[in-house]
Design a protein around this motif. Structure first.
Motif, short mmCIF file in Angstrom:
data_model
loop_
_atom_site.label_atom_id
_atom_site.label_comp_id
_atom_site.label_asym_id
_atom_site.label_seq_id
_atom_site.Cartn_x
_atom_site.Cartn_y
_atom_site.Cartn_z
N GLY A 228 6.68 -14.25 -19.28
CA GLY A 228 7.57 -13.32 -19.96
C GLY A 228 8.56 -12.61 -19.06
N HIS A 229 9.63 -12.13 -19.70
CA HIS A 229 10.66 -11.32 -19.04
C HIS A 229 10.77 -10.05 -19.88
CE1 HIS A 229 11.55 -15.14 -17.11
NE2 HIS A 229 11.67 -15.66 -18.32
N MET A 230 10.23 -8.97 -19.39
CA MET A 230 9.98 -7.82 -20.23
C MET A 230 10.95 -6.66 -19.98
SD MET A 230 7.45 -9.49 -21.41
CE MET A 230 6.52 -8.47 -22.55
N GLU A 231 11.14 -5.88 -21.04
CA GLU A 231 11.80 -4.58 -20.90
C GLU A 231 10.68 -3.54 -20.75
OE1 GLU A 231 15.17 -1.72 -23.02
OE2 GLU A 231 14.67 -3.68 -23.89
N VAL A 232 10.80 -2.73 -19.71
CA VAL A 232 9.72 -1.80 -19.36
C VAL A 232 10.29 -0.40 -19.17
CG1 VAL A 232 7.76 -1.37 -17.81
CG2 VAL A 232 8.62 -3.72 -18.10
N ASP A 233 9.63 0.58 -19.75
CA ASP A 233 10.04 1.97 -19.61
C ASP A 233 9.11 2.68 -18.63
OD1 ASP A 233 11.80 4.12 -20.42
OD2 ASP A 233 10.05 5.02 -21.39
N PHE A 234 9.70 3.43 -17.72
CA PHE A 234 8.96 4.25 -16.77
C PHE A 234 9.32 5.70 -17.04
CE2 PHE A 234 9.44 0.08 -14.98
CZ PHE A 234 8.29 -0.17 -14.24
N ALA A 235 8.38 6.44 -17.61
CA ALA A 235 8.65 7.83 -18.01
C ALA A 235 7.70 8.78 -17.29
CB ALA A 235 8.49 7.98 -19.53
N ASN A 236 8.28 9.55 -16.34
CA ASN A 236 7.50 10.51 -15.55
C ASN A 236 6.26 9.86 -14.94
OD1 ASN A 236 9.22 12.76 -16.10
ND2 ASN A 236 8.31 12.88 -18.15
N VAL A 237 6.48 8.70 -14.36
CA VAL A 237 5.41 7.94 -13.71
C VAL A 237 5.17 8.53 -12.33
CG1 VAL A 237 4.71 5.69 -12.85
CG2 VAL A 237 5.97 5.86 -15.01
N ARG A 238 3.96 8.92 -12.06
CA ARG A 238 3.63 9.60 -10.80
C ARG A 238 2.75 8.70 -9.94
NH1 ARG A 238 3.73 15.02 -9.06
NH2 ARG A 238 4.65 15.58 -11.09
N VAL A 239 3.20 8.45 -8.70
CA VAL A 239 2.42 7.65 -7.75
C VAL A 239 2.38 8.38 -6.41
CG1 VAL A 239 3.06 5.47 -8.85
CG2 VAL A 239 4.43 6.33 -6.94
N PRO A 240 1.38 8.12 -5.59
CA PRO A 240 1.30 8.78 -4.28
C PRO A 240 2.51 8.44 -3.41
CG PRO A 240 -0.78 7.72 -4.83
CD PRO A 240 0.21 7.24 -5.84
N ALA A 241 2.92 9.40 -2.59
CA ALA A 241 4.06 9.16 -1.69
C ALA A 241 3.79 8.01 -0.74
CB ALA A 241 4.38 10.44 -0.92
N SER A 242 2.53 7.72 -0.48
CA SER A 242 2.17 6.60 0.41
C SER A 242 2.51 5.25 -0.20
CB SER A 242 0.68 6.66 0.74
OG SER A 242 -0.10 6.59 -0.45
N ASN A 243 2.91 5.22 -1.47
CA ASN A 243 3.28 3.96 -2.12
C ASN A 243 4.69 3.51 -1.80
OD1 ASN A 243 0.77 4.26 -3.34
ND2 ASN A 243 1.48 3.57 -5.34
N ILE A 244 5.47 4.32 -1.08
CA ILE A 244 6.84 3.93 -0.71
C ILE A 244 6.77 2.75 0.25
CG2 ILE A 244 7.11 5.39 1.34
CD1 ILE A 244 9.77 5.17 -1.39
N LEU A 245 7.71 1.85 0.14
CA LEU A 245 7.80 0.69 1.03
C LEU A 245 8.82 0.95 2.12
CD1 LEU A 245 7.63 -2.18 -1.58
CD2 LEU A 245 6.02 -1.87 0.31
N LEU A 246 8.38 0.92 3.35
CA LEU A 246 9.22 1.01 4.55
C LEU A 246 9.82 2.40 4.77
CD1 LEU A 246 9.97 -0.90 6.83
CD2 LEU A 246 12.06 -1.49 5.62
#
Length: 405
Positions: A228-246
């Motif tokens: 599939g090729h999906m449309e995805v909504d991200f609404a106030n999604v909270r993740v740890p700052a350690s999840n940043i790449l580079l």
């Protein structure tokens, strides 16, 4: 440039061909039957059993993660060594997954190998390498022309020890698969920074509150389930700052490192599909009779077969040159060739498939042959990883610069 393949590549080519002959080609009809059965049972967006059965066989044969040049995690092949293997896999669009060599997981695994922290690799790279989970890459947005990635509006904002993510993405391939457990999300962390330093990439687990898959997008009527090729909504999604790449502002740097090898893979798989279409075209033309003689004896058919052969050979050689340049001089030195193959390979394949459909007559448009779906798949690649126009502009600018007064 040495046009011959290395001994290791020749050995792997033989192994991949043998595996395709023994397991993949005989399972093509079963694959479609299982897709239909899943649909009738109301579980269209679930893994296809035959692929799951073949994965352990490929892994046992040593034909696993061949795309990764990092010998610690993959086969340690160069781009030039892997390219002809991708071509063989590309003859059946779903075959790459059997070898754990399918997009977008390949690109996402390369990102994690190159830019991931030890913790990120442990949590996400290892299960991806094992084929236990799948992933998606969330970059393109419906509200803006994402061919210019600086247009991206999705936000990644720091809040204490977390990042808060808001944005609407689409054409997020793989997000329809229930095994998709992680997104690589691209958005703006600093809209006031220099144009190519505003964007960052962050890892977003698929089960994070606020992540909602809205709908699958079809391609000429095909929804490509269960991928599939999906449309995805991200609404106030909270993740740890350690999840940043580079780090913040490094999104474009990561994207360029990800896209170079991915374009080689796409183009070689596309060449494999064009080879398959030409093979089907020749077989059909030899069997069918129109106006008193086989279609293969019609001059127009012979011209198209000859032209298809020329176009495939040209595309392959250009793609192998790009792979060789990446291996010997780096992605930056090969940027012109990478842009050229991204234009040449899918355009070539679309034409070859169009001719193959013509030879098949009305059947070529139907579900009785795979050509219509092949065409829809290849036509998509003229947008994926950048539309033709963007690559042509880049090629023209390089050429103009080369001849500037």
């Amino acid at each position: 440039m040495d046009f011959d393949y290395s001994p290791r590549t020749k050995q792997l080519q033989a192994q991949v061909r043998e595996f395709m002959d023994a397991y993949v080609y005989p399972a093509e009809q079963r694959y479609w039957d299982e897709i239909d059965a899943n649909t009738r049972a109301g579980r269209r967006w679930t893994p296809v059993p035959v692929i799951e059965e073949l994965k352990p066989k490929a892994r046992a044969a040593g034909l696993w993660n061949l795309f990764l040049p990092d010998s610690e995690y993959g086969a340690g092949l160069t781009n030039q060594e892997y390219a002809p293997l991708a071509e063989i896999m590309g003859r059946v669009p779903w075959a790459s997954e059997v070898f754990n060599c399918s997009a977008p997981d390949t690109g996402n695994m390369e990102v994690l190998v190159r830019y991931g922290t030890p913790e990120q690799k442990k949590r996400w790279l290892e299960p991806l390498l094992a084929g236990e989970i799948r992933s998606a890459f969330a970059m393109t947005e419906p509200a803006v022309a994402s061919s210019d990635a600086t247009n991206i509006e999705a936000r990644i904002e720091r809040d204490g020890d977390d990042y808060v993510i808001n944005g609407r993405k689409w054409w997020t391939s793989g997000a329809g698969d229930p095994r998709c457990k992680i997104y690589i999300f691209m958005g703006k962390t600093d809209p006031a920074a220099p144009r190519h330093s505003q964007q960052s990439m962050v890892l977003v687990p698929a089960d994070t509150p606020g992540v909602k898959v809205l709908r699958p997008l079809s391609v000429f009527g095909y929804d490509d389930a269960p991928h599939g090729h999906m449309e995805v909504d991200f609404a106030n999604v909270r993740v740890p700052a350690s999840n940043i790449l580079l780090g913040e502002g490094r999104g474009f740097e990561i994207a360029q490192g990800r896209l170079g090898p991915g374009r080689i893979h796409h183009c070689m798989r596309t060449i494999g599909l064009a080879e398959r279409a030409l093979e089907m075209m020749c077989q059909r033309a030899s069997r069918r009779v129109a106006f008193g003689k086989p279609i293969a004896q019609q001059t127009v058919t012979q011209e198209r077969i000859a032209e298809a052969r020329c176009m495939i050979e040209q595309a392959r050689l250009l793609t192998l040159k790009a792979a060789w340049m990446m291996d010997t001089a780096g992605n930056k030195a090969a940027k012109g060739e990478i842009a050229m193959i991204k234009v040449v390979a899918p355009t070539m394949a679309c034409q070859v498939l169009d001719w193959a459909i013509q030879v098949h007559g009305g059947g070529g448009l139907s579900q009785d042959f795979p050509l219509a779906q092949y065409y829809a798949h290849v036509r998509t690649l003229r947008f994926a990883d950048g539309p033709d126009e963007v690559h042509r502009n880049a090629i023209a600018k390089m050429e103009l610069g080369r001849h500037a007064a």
